[in-house]
Design a protein around this motif. Sequence first.
Motif, mmCIF file in Angstrom:
data_model
loop_
_atom_site.group_PDB
_atom_site.id
_atom_site.type_symbol
_atom_site.label_atom_id
_atom_site.label_comp_id
_atom_site.label_asym_id
_atom_site.label_seq_id
_atom_site.Cartn_x
_atom_site.Cartn_y
_atom_site.Cartn_z
ATOM 1 N N HIS A 111 53.322 44.799 13.276
ATOM 2 C CA HIS A 111 53.381 45.455 14.397
ATOM 3 C C HIS A 111 52.620 46.627 14.446
ATOM 4 C CE1 HIS A 111 52.646 44.787 18.994
ATOM 5 N NE2 HIS A 111 52.915 45.581 18.817
ATOM 6 N N ILE A 161 49.288 47.569 13.253
ATOM 7 C CA ILE A 161 47.664 46.839 13.419
ATOM 8 C C ILE A 161 47.582 47.414 14.311
ATOM 9 C CG2 ILE A 161 46.608 45.263 15.707
ATOM 10 C CD1 ILE A 161 48.954 42.950 13.522
ATOM 11 N N ASP A 206 44.217 50.293 15.191
ATOM 12 C CA ASP A 206 43.048 50.170 16.307
ATOM 13 C C ASP A 206 42.857 51.999 16.380
ATOM 14 O OD1 ASP A 206 43.317 47.337 17.146
ATOM 15 O OD2 ASP A 206 45.482 48.289 18.356
ATOM 16 N N LYS A 239 45.207 39.814 15.239
ATOM 17 C CA LYS A 239 44.318 40.305 16.439
ATOM 18 C C LYS A 239 43.235 39.830 16.791
ATOM 19 C CE LYS A 239 44.454 44.229 19.651
ATOM 20 N NZ LYS A 239 44.954 45.165 19.486
ATOM 21 N N GLU A 240 42.885 39.781 17.731
ATOM 22 C CA GLU A 240 41.543 39.721 18.350
ATOM 23 C C GLU A 240 40.776 40.739 19.051
ATOM 24 O OE1 GLU A 240 39.681 35.257 18.290
ATOM 25 O OE2 GLU A 240 41.851 34.519 17.669
ATOM 26 N N THR A 241 39.700 40.894 19.540
ATOM 27 C CA THR A 241 39.455 41.933 20.687
ATOM 28 C C THR A 241 37.644 41.863 20.020
ATOM 29 O OG1 THR A 241 38.640 43.660 18.702
ATOM 30 C CG2 THR A 241 40.712 43.738 19.830
ATOM 31 N N TRP A 243 38.284 42.031 14.333
ATOM 32 C CA TRP A 243 39.859 40.859 14.483
ATOM 33 C C TRP A 243 40.055 41.921 13.310
ATOM 34 C CZ3 TRP A 243 37.648 35.798 13.884
ATOM 35 C CH2 TRP A 243 37.300 34.807 14.825
#
Length: 520
Positions: free
Chosen positions: A38, A41, A45, A130-132, A136
Amino acid sequence: MKHSIRLKLVVLLSLMVILTIFLTWIINRTFLSDFYIHSKIKTLDHAYQKIQQICENREGAYLSEDDTVMMERLATDYNIDIYVIDEDLNVYYPAPDNFGKREYNLIMNMIGEYRFPGSNKDIEDKKILKETQDYWIISLHDRTLDSNYIDLVDIDLMDISIMDFFGDNLDDYFDETDDDTVVLIRSNLESIEESVVISNKFLAYIGVLAVIIGTLAMLIISKKFTKPILDLAGIAKKMTDLDFDVKYKGKTKDEIGVLGNSINILSDKLQNTITELKQANNELMSDIQKKTEIDEMRKEFLSNVSHELKTPISLIQGYAEGLKENINEDEESRNFYCEVIMDEADKMNKMVKKLLSLNELEFGNNQVNFERFDIVALIRSIIAASDILLKQKEILLHFEDYPSIYVWADEYMIEQVVSNYLSNAINHVNGARIIEIKLIQMENKVRVAVFNTGDNIPEEELDKIWIKFYKVDKARTREYGGSGIGLSIVKAIMNSLNQNFGAINRPTGMEFWFELDTKA
């Protein structure tokens, strides 16, 4: 001690430390990996946003020297591999000149897998983390390198056909943009898992060390808590033996300090109560004995007084009549007659005082005040008072340097007993002219013995010397002015104290003794 509070405290706190470290280790082992991912990730970002800012300032086909340095710093700081690709799938970071053919092929395979999903058969276990709308984040396993990775893949890199692989619709994510920059970031998941293992192992080592150090620290610290309790237990044990001299000396104001102060107060009150009870008990025993002896003592007293006063009264009467009739007219003879009369009167006065004192003791009119005092100090004071007389009579007195010995008795009465014994020894010492005072300690008692060199007393008369007016050698007793009451006073005092006393013939002289309690 099997059931000591200290041991229980140390064991309890050690178990708490062990349990805390064990739970921390379990939680760490179970959730640290997920937490690490986590956190990774979030790192990806942040890295993606900074990379985009660098790429927006790009001029030309490749990054400037400063932008390249910034990219390298990002890769180092976040422990990631960064790849920036143009719309024609050409890599412009890192610059092609900075890596070889094999590394270039690996990059192309990685790009190809996302551009055309399923093209690389060595990639497996893909999972979207995670998807934005911009990218990804995907985890995967590369069989070729036998490693796990986390990739951040720019959405523009992936072909629409990727939805067939992931079973999703990319229409919500796909965004036509004028920017021809495509970003691919890779982080090795093996380093994450290795860090988790190392972290757990380090925690285990630290836990063992913490338990050992904590246990030792608790052993030391707990001693400060249990020592006052053990001191109080020792004081309580001595109180059960009726020894009230030891007091708790702690100055703390906590619960133990309050308990110690209460025990000190209890000790004082118990000592006073026991003193009063012992005095009351002693008085009761004396009353019981004296009730049956009063009549006999009265008769005996009158008979002895009459006998002892007869001689001095006769002498006084005879010499007084001689003075009146002027039998001797010279002044020297008259002075002699007067001296005889005064001497006999003085002896009668002393005898009457002793008789009154003895009478008070035997009839219980003399109050017995029990107290705790040092018998050694008392004997030394009596010896000091007799020093001049000892020197005049050339007597050698032995008394060892005894430590303080505390006894329970009436100090004034015991002073009379010791004085009578010492006076008796001085008047009867003979031969080597040695007097020795000894203290013999026994269980809960001490024996005081006064020995003098000289003649023995016949064994058949040893029991009679305590009787009022009894004299073994009447001529010698008369010589030093004895009345035969001193040892009777000793007997009366020791009986009033309910203690043992006596006389013993020794090979070189006589020994008189008495005993006193050292315990209440």
